[in-house]
Design a protein around this motif. Structure first.
Motif, PDB file in Angstrom:
ATOM      1  N   MET A   1       0.815  -1.211   0.000  1.00  0.00           N
ATOM      2  CA  MET A   1       0.000   0.000   0.000  1.00  0.00           C
ATOM      3  C   MET A   1       0.851   1.264   0.000  1.00  0.00           C
ATOM      4  O   MET A   1       0.583   2.202  -0.765  1.00  0.00           O
ATOM      5  N   ARG A   2       1.910   1.319   0.830  1.00  0.00           N
ATOM      6  CA  ARG A   2       2.707   2.536   0.947  1.00  0.00           C
ATOM      7  C   ARG A   2       3.389   2.904  -0.362  1.00  0.00           C
ATOM      8  O   ARG A   2       3.410   4.066  -0.776  1.00  0.00           O
ATOM      9  N   SER A   3       3.966   1.920  -1.022  1.00  0.00           N
ATOM     10  CA  SER A   3       4.645   2.202  -2.296  1.00  0.00           C
ATOM     11  C   SER A   3       3.642   2.619  -3.363  1.00  0.00           C
ATOM     12  O   SER A   3       3.910   3.509  -4.177  1.00  0.00           O
ATOM     13  N   TYR A   4       2.440   1.991  -3.354  1.00  0.00           N
ATOM     14  CA  TYR A   4       1.411   2.370  -4.315  1.00  0.00           C
ATOM     15  C   TYR A   4       0.900   3.786  -4.044  1.00  0.00           C
ATOM     16  O   TYR A   4       0.576   4.532  -4.981  1.00  0.00           O
ATOM     17  N   GLN A   5       0.819   4.151  -2.765  1.00  0.00           N
ATOM     18  CA  GLN A   5       0.408   5.514  -2.430  1.00  0.00           C
ATOM     19  C   GLN A   5       1.389   6.541  -2.976  1.00  0.00           C
ATOM     20  O   GLN A   5       0.990   7.582  -3.519  1.00  0.00           O
ATOM     21  N   GLU A   6       2.672   6.251  -2.842  1.00  0.00           N
ATOM     22  CA  GLU A   6       3.681   7.174  -3.353  1.00  0.00           C
ATOM     23  C   GLU A   6       3.600   7.281  -4.873  1.00  0.00           C
ATOM     24  O   GLU A   6       3.718   8.378  -5.448  1.00  0.00           O
ATOM     25  N   GLN A   7       3.397   6.150  -5.550  1.00  0.00           N
ATOM     26  CA  GLN A   7       3.230   6.180  -7.008  1.00  0.00           C
ATOM     27  C   GLN A   7       1.998   6.996  -7.387  1.00  0.00           C
ATOM     28  O   GLN A   7       2.006   7.755  -8.370  1.00  0.00           O
ATOM     29  N   GLY A   8       0.923   6.830  -6.592  1.00  0.00           N
ATOM     30  CA  GLY A   8      -0.298   7.585  -6.864  1.00  0.00           C
ATOM     31  C   GLY A   8      -0.094   9.081  -6.703  1.00  0.00           C
ATOM     32  O   GLY A   8      -0.605   9.881  -7.496  1.00  0.00           O
ATOM     33  N   ARG A   9       0.654   9.494  -5.682  1.00  0.00           N
ATOM     34  CA  ARG A   9       0.927  10.921  -5.482  1.00  0.00           C
ATOM     35  C   ARG A   9       1.719  11.494  -6.653  1.00  0.00           C
ATOM     36  O   ARG A   9       1.452  12.610  -7.113  1.00  0.00           O
ATOM     37  N   ARG A  10       2.715  10.744  -7.107  1.00  0.00           N
ATOM     38  CA  ARG A  10       3.507  11.224  -8.266  1.00  0.00           C
ATOM     39  C   ARG A  10       2.638  11.330  -9.505  1.00  0.00           C
ATOM     40  O   ARG A  10       2.778  12.271 -10.303  1.00  0.00           O
ATOM     41  N   LEU A  11       1.730  10.364  -9.689  1.00  0.00           N
ATOM     42  CA  LEU A  11       0.838  10.407 -10.846  1.00  0.00           C
ATOM     43  C   LEU A  11      -0.084  11.618 -10.778  1.00  0.00           C
ATOM     44  O   LEU A  11      -0.296  12.316 -11.778  1.00  0.00           O
ATOM     45  N   LEU A  12      -0.622  11.899  -9.602  1.00  0.00           N
ATOM     46  CA  LEU A  12      -1.519  13.046  -9.450  1.00  0.00           C
ATOM     47  C   LEU A  12      -0.767  14.366  -9.597  1.00  0.00           C
ATOM     48  O   LEU A  12      -1.330  15.354 -10.087  1.00  0.00           O
ATOM     49  N   GLU A  13       0.494  14.412  -9.198  1.00  0.00           N
ATOM     50  CA  GLU A  13       1.311  15.601  -9.452  1.00  0.00           C
ATOM     51  C   GLU A  13       1.498  15.807 -10.952  1.00  0.00           C
ATOM     52  O   GLU A  13       1.481  16.933 -11.448  1.00  0.00           O
ATOM     53  N   GLN A  14       1.668  14.702 -11.673  1.00  0.00           N
ATOM     54  CA  GLN A  14       1.832  14.784 -13.132  1.00  0.00           C
ATOM     55  C   GLN A  14       0.592  15.374 -13.783  1.00  0.00           C
ATOM     56  O   GLN A  14       0.685  16.303 -14.604  1.00  0.00           O
TER      57      GLN A  14
END
Length: 710
Positions: free
Chosen positions: A456-469
């Motif tokens: 979950m934690r790694s996916y959350q970080e990927q999700g934040r980067r995607l939303l920043e994009q």
């Protein structure tokens, strides 16, 4: 004590650029307080700091370079923002107004120059050509008021191209005649070069643009590509014998449909031009003007008065005559006059062409008083044009506000866009931007849902980067994005809960294109999503950039007009079509098409829409042969138990997989009455399998029927 004058003019490039930036920064502030159009402030600032004013700056090579770019930018933006459907609709009016705004001022200025200024026939004709053309100096005012799609603006921009082309051809003829040419062979050669230029640009640029935009999505690369096309067309126009401004205008027309008006690319083009290049050009024009000549004696004042008064009179007569012929409001006539009355670098280019040429009797074609008179004329016509355009723009806004009845402000539009894959997220945001109502000025909600597991934690970080994009991408169109990374044990439930928290009106979600994720057509959770929500859900699968789409084909089921969400999805597709400037074709039954046609005529009359009969839903696979790779196929479907649902829609996944694989696809589930279902009931289960048990048994029997024959 040091002499301050010894430090001027400034020659250090860094300080020159700094002073120019100060002018660009403070001129609008000062002009705003004085209630004077900002464009005039830029020109007057150029007069003040130039060599004929306080001599603070020297007009070095940077002003020549950026000034040329700014001039090209004005012409390019004007054609890039043109309503091409309006051009096709008003093409006859554009031709008529173009001829009027060219030949009326040409004739008036020609006879005035001969009668009042004593010029010979050739010199008078050159002045007439200069006043026959115009530069869209006041066009940024149009952009500021959002009037780019008004018929009066379309007519003005289109006629500018026509009058400029005619003027440049006439000036080329003058030069050739005074250099000993001008015979039939010259004009045949010129016509061949011009035809080859137009044919080459029309054939090659669209194909090259589609290839590049499909292959490269990087924002910087796309911007540089557009500028490269702009300057290539301008350079080729120079080689043909026309001015580069015609090539810049022509490039905008060619690229018009590939750069949607609400796209980040368009936003970057406008931002760079309005922030730097166009102000640089206006300041450079001001630096050419020597107001001291007005007080130096001689007949320079008389030359300026004659050229400005009678040349501007010709533009005014042409604009209001066209307004009367076309039965347009008088405010539209004022707008047409304001936009077509300014003269800038195009006039300088024409007068410079005539310098050094002599008539048959040995007189100079362009004398000193004519040269200075034309240069000073630029200042006055820019002031007249800017003030008239500003005034008429305000009148048109007030006029339309009085007569328009816009109910769209009561729209509950709040678009939720769940995103997962970085390579696809920007496409969904771009589509949402094109579907949103800009008048409501509401943001878009972007959502990333991750599983509640050990990763979950790694996916959350990927999700934040995607939303920043996607936030950065949306910012390129000045659209605010509200984002959230959500943790859920079930993706569909996470989206539905976020839908309620955001108070969203609809969902725009991508269809999976990763075969390794799920072998099913609907993917892992899409079916649970549209069975659990009664609001509009749009699923999109795009293989090509939106800007390269040429046509939208829509399959509409019978009785679709009786669904509560009929006008919502129709409005979204209409906005998408208008922003892409493509054609849309509706396939459906006659009574449904009549309702669609009525809505389009009342709300989107400029949209290019066609209507083709499709009596039965079983005919949908036949459309596959008409869908090309640069088309978007839209299927308006329905949930079970609704008025437009039919059993044939059970086969939708199989038919789309069989006939429309590799096509750009959109599936729409319209709004329905009733509360959203978040828990299973015996009347209607929350989850429905793609294939019923009966269908599975039937397929198994078909595959093993040879067993029963033994």
């Amino acid at each position: 004590m040091p002499n301050i004058a010894s430090y001027f003019p400034i020659t250090d490039p860094t300080l020159i650029f700094f002073v120019v930036l100060l002018i660009i920064l403070f001129a609008p502030i000062i002009m705003g307080k004085l209630r004077i159009p900002h464009i005039i402030g830029m020109v007057l600032a150029g007069v003040l700091v130039g060599q004929y004013g306080l001599n603070i700056l020297e007009r070095d090579a940077s002003f020549e370079l950026f000034g040329r770019v700014g001039l090209y930018y004005i012409m390019f933006l004007a054609s890039l923002e043109m309503d091409m459907d309006g051009v096709k609709k008003y093409k006859n009016r554009i031709i008529v107004f173009g001829l009027l705004t060219c030949f009326v001022p040409l004739a008036i200025t020609y006879f005035t120059s001969m009668a009042l200024l004593g010029y010979n026939s050739a010199s008078s004709f050159l002045v007439g050509c200069i006043m026959a053309s115009n530069t869209l100096v006041a066009y940024p005012i149009i952009s500021r008021y959002g009037l780019q799609l008004k018929p009066s603006v379309t007519l003005s921009v289109g006629s500018t191209m026509l009058s400029l082309l005619i003027s440049l051809i006439l000036v080329a003829g003058i030069v050739t005649a005074h250099k000993g040419g001008g015979d039939t062979l010259f004009w045949i050669g010129f016509a061949v070069k011009f035809a080859a230029y137009c044919a080459g640009v029309i054939f090659l640029v669209p194909r090259l643009t589609r290839w590049f935009l499909r292959r490269y999505s990087d924002a910087v690369m796309q911007f540089i590509f557009v500028l490269a096309i702009l300057f290539l067309c301008a350079a080729l126009a120079d080689l043909v014998g026309l001015e580069g401004i015609f090539g810049a205008f022509f490039a905008g027309i060619i690229l018009n449909r590939y750069i949607p008006h609400v796209s980040p690319l368009m936003n970057r083009i406008e931002f760079i031009g309005n922030a730097l290049f166009i102000p640089y050009f206006l300041i450079g024009v001001g630096m050419l003007i020597n107001l001291r000549l007005l007080f130096a004696g001689g007949n320079i004042i008389w030359v300026v008065i004659c050229i400005v008064v009678f040349g501007t009179l010709g533009k005014g007569v042409a604009a209001h005559l066209a307004c009367t012929l076309f039965r347009m409001p008088i405010s539209s006539g004022h707008m047409m006059f304001g936009l077509t009355s300014a003269h800038a670098a195009g006039a300088i280019a024409m007068i410079m062409v005539g310098i050094g040429l002599k008539t048959d009797d040995g007189q100079l074609l362009v004398n000193e008083s004519m040269l200075n008179g034309v240069v000073i004329m630029i200042l006055f016509t820019c002031i007249i044009s800017s003030m008239m355009t500003e005034w008429s723009a305000q009148r048109i806004v007030m006029r339309d506000k009085d007569v328009a009845h816009d109910n769209e402000t009561h729209d509950d539009e709040r678009i939720l866009v769940p995103v997962k894959y970085p390579e696809y997220a920007n496409q969904l945001i771009a589509m949402a931007i094109m579907m949103r109502n800009p008048k409501l000025n509401r943001g878009i909600m972007a959502l990333n849902v991750v599983y509640d597991d050990e990763n979950m934690r790694s996916y959350q970080e990927q999700g934040r980067r995607l939303l920043e994009q996607v936030t950065q991408y949306a910012a390129g169109s000045d659209v605010k994005l509200q984002t959230q990374v959500r943790v859920a044990a079930n993706i569909a439930n996470g989206i539905k809960h976020a839908f309620k928290e955001f108070e969203a009106s609809e969902i725009l979600i991508g269809m999976y294109m990763h075969a390794n994720v799920s072998p099913k057509f609907w993917g892992q959770f899409h079916q649970s999503l549209f069975n659990g929500l009664n609001r509009q859900i749009i699923m999109a699968r795009l293989h090509h950039p939106l800007a390269t789409l040429r046509r939208i084909e829509v399959a509409v089921p019978s009785r679709a007009q009786y669904e509560p969400g009929f006008y919502r999805w129709l409005e979204r597709l209409s906005r998408l079509t208008e922003n892409l400037e493509c054609r849309i074709i509706f396939h459906g039954r006659g009574d449904t098409l009549i309702m669609i046609n009525e809505f389009v005529r009342n709300h989107h009359p400029q949209m290019r829409a066609e209507y083709l009969s499709m009596e039965h839903w079983n005919e949908m696979p036949k459309l596959a042969s008409t869908i090309q790779e640069d088309h978007l196929f839209v299927v308006v479907t329905a949930r079970k138990g609704t008025v437009s649902y039919k059993n044939a829609q059970e086969r939708l996944p199989e038919e789309l997989t069989k006939y429309f694989t590799g096509k750009n696809l959109m599936i729409i589930f319209p709004d329905q009455f009733g509360d959203d279902k978040t828990t299973m009931t015996f009347a209607q289960p929350l989850h429905t399998e793609e294939q019923s048990a009966y269908e599975a048994i039937h397929e198994w029997l078909q595959r093993h029927r040879h067993w029963f024959k033994k």
